[in-house]
Motif scaffolding. Structure first.
Motif, mmCIF file in Angstrom:
data_model
loop_
_atom_site.group_PDB
_atom_site.id
_atom_site.type_symbol
_atom_site.label_atom_id
_atom_site.label_comp_id
_atom_site.label_asym_id
_atom_site.label_seq_id
_atom_site.Cartn_x
_atom_site.Cartn_y
_atom_site.Cartn_z
ATOM 1 N N VAL A 51 -28.369 11.784 7.705
ATOM 2 C CA VAL A 51 -29.179 12.528 6.743
ATOM 3 C C VAL A 51 -28.376 13.745 6.263
ATOM 4 N N ALA A 52 -28.625 14.163 5.029
ATOM 5 C CA ALA A 52 -27.922 15.339 4.490
ATOM 6 C C ALA A 52 -28.858 16.538 4.481
ATOM 7 N N ILE A 53 -28.304 17.724 4.749
ATOM 8 C CA ILE A 53 -29.131 18.940 4.739
ATOM 9 C C ILE A 53 -28.521 19.999 3.801
ATOM 10 N N GLN A 54 -29.361 20.947 3.434
ATOM 11 C CA GLN A 54 -28.939 21.937 2.425
ATOM 12 C C GLN A 54 -28.078 23.053 3.033
ATOM 13 N N LEU A 55 -26.932 22.652 3.528
ATOM 14 C CA LEU A 55 -25.919 23.576 4.024
ATOM 15 C C LEU A 55 -24.626 23.007 3.447
ATOM 16 N N TYR A 56 -23.837 23.836 2.734
ATOM 17 C CA TYR A 56 -22.802 23.230 1.882
ATOM 18 C C TYR A 56 -21.401 23.813 2.083
ATOM 19 N N ASN A 57 -20.406 22.933 1.937
ATOM 20 C CA ASN A 57 -19.024 23.369 1.728
ATOM 21 C C ASN A 57 -18.695 23.179 0.246
ATOM 22 N N TYR A 58 -17.813 24.044 -0.254
ATOM 23 C CA TYR A 58 -17.381 23.951 -1.657
ATOM 24 C C TYR A 58 -15.858 23.803 -1.694
ATOM 25 N N VAL A 59 -15.389 22.914 -2.581
ATOM 26 C CA VAL A 59 -13.942 22.744 -2.778
ATOM 27 C C VAL A 59 -13.647 22.962 -4.261
ATOM 28 N N SER A 60 -12.777 23.936 -4.558
ATOM 29 C CA SER A 60 -12.311 24.122 -5.943
ATOM 30 C C SER A 60 -10.859 23.671 -6.003
ATOM 31 N N ILE A 61 -10.508 23.037 -7.108
ATOM 32 C CA ILE A 61 -9.162 22.438 -7.198
ATOM 33 C C ILE A 61 -8.565 22.651 -8.581
ATOM 34 N N GLU A 62 -7.240 22.872 -8.613
ATOM 35 C CA GLU A 62 -6.495 22.841 -9.883
ATOM 36 C C GLU A 62 -5.066 22.426 -9.573
ATOM 37 N N GLU A 63 -4.410 21.879 -10.581
ATOM 38 C CA GLU A 63 -3.009 21.519 -10.391
ATOM 39 C C GLU A 63 -2.200 22.811 -10.279
ATOM 40 N N TYR A 64 -1.146 22.792 -9.470
ATOM 41 C CA TYR A 64 -0.395 24.008 -9.166
ATOM 42 C C TYR A 64 1.029 23.615 -8.817
ATOM 43 N N ASP A 65 1.949 24.476 -9.102
ATOM 44 C CA ASP A 65 3.344 24.165 -8.799
ATOM 45 C C ASP A 65 3.627 24.547 -7.342
#
Ligand code: HSE
Length: 295
Positions: free
Chosen positions: A22-36
């Protein structure tokens, strides 16, 4: 930047060993962009000990998907906001793997379907019961043949929520699996099958009086109990304060009690009984019925 949100998950739910979650309302966030190059910023759980280079699980997961999709990037900049506690039985590794995979897939134009990502994530994580609810949200019933996850999702009813007892100590899944027996009796297996079926039925019909039987299991909780001091006590006091049932979340050590939203005094009452048990923190979370989302 592309930003992905992935929920915490609670696997097994008692008798659904390796198959219910089951999923619960506690979250991890991942932000991504291309980078050298490789740049990884971590905020929250693990910020002082998780690797910030190519050894990072989110980074590896993103790169794996990009490579499986036959795409290339110069490198990646990731920002990880971690709210799911690590190695506690709340699906932090699934959230990391999926966060990386979904973010990586989105960055290169979404060539892979969610089902393909789910199958690759299950292969990497090893079990389907955390990855599937993290993808789809809600309550999921899963059958995994080592290649494909067949998954059915049901929304968790609005009238229940989850009291989550998080301890200050870690328990690695590998250690928690090492105390399990290689075989169980036919009688235990049959009882477990009945209990798991009862759990699914109780959640689908709203007949919550059957949840207590539905959370009883024969495959892991009684063996893992020795690694989790206070488990019996928490089950007992939760029941005293009107919980509908309790179970060990995933491989532990977190314990979850499912409560009716009408039981508004549960948290206040339980906190009094947990005063002397300082290593346990109790919070109440709503179910997540959305799963992983690209924000
Ligand atoms: N079903 C798994 C276990 C959950 O209980 O070991 C951890 O992925």
């Amino acid at each position: 930047m592309i930003k992905v949100r992935v929920p915490a998950t609670s696997a097994n739910m008692g008798p659904g060993f390796d198959c219910l979650g089951v999923a619960i309302q506690l979250y991890n966030y991942v932000s991504i962009e291309e980078y050298d190059g490789v740049k990884i910023d971590i905020i929250g759980d693990g910020e002082d000990f998780l690797p910030k280079d190519e050894r990072n699980l989110v980074y590896q997961s993103a790169m794996e998907i990009i490579s499986r999709a036959d795409k290339t990037v110069k490198g990646l900049h990731l920002i990880l906001e971690n709210n799911i506690p690590i190695t506690r039985g709340l699906g932090s590794s699934s959230a990391s793997i999926l966060g990386g995979m979904i973010a990586g897939n989105t960055l290169v134009g979404s060539p892979l379907t969610m089902q393909e990502i789910l199958d690759i994530a299950a292969e990497k994580e090893g079990h389907a019961d955390n990855v599937s609810p993290a993808v789809f949200g809600g309550f999921t019933v899963n059958s995994y043949n080592g290649k494909t996850v067949n998954s059915l999702k049901f929304p968790v009813p609005e009238d229940i929520c989850f009291a989550v007892f998080k301890p200050a100590f870690f328990l690695k899944t590998k250690k928690s699996r090492s105390v399990l027996p290689n075989t169980v009796s036919h009688h235990s297996a049959a009882t477990n099958t009945g209990n798991a079926a009862m759990l699914v039925g109780a959640l689908l019909t709203g007949k919550y009086e059957f949840l207590k039987i539905g959370f009883s299991d024969e495959l892991h909780q009684k063996f893992r109990k020795k690694l989790i001091p206070d488990m019996d006590y928490i089950f007992r006091v939760s029941e005293k304060h009107g919980a509908l049932g309790s179970y060990l979340s995933g491989a532990g050590p977190t314990i979850i009690s499912v409560i009716s939203k009408e039981n508004v005094s549960f948290l206040e009452n339980i906190k009094k009984d947990m005063e002397k048990y300082k290593k346990w923190q109790v919070d109440v979370y709503e179910p997540d019925n959305d799963g992983a989302v690209i924000l």
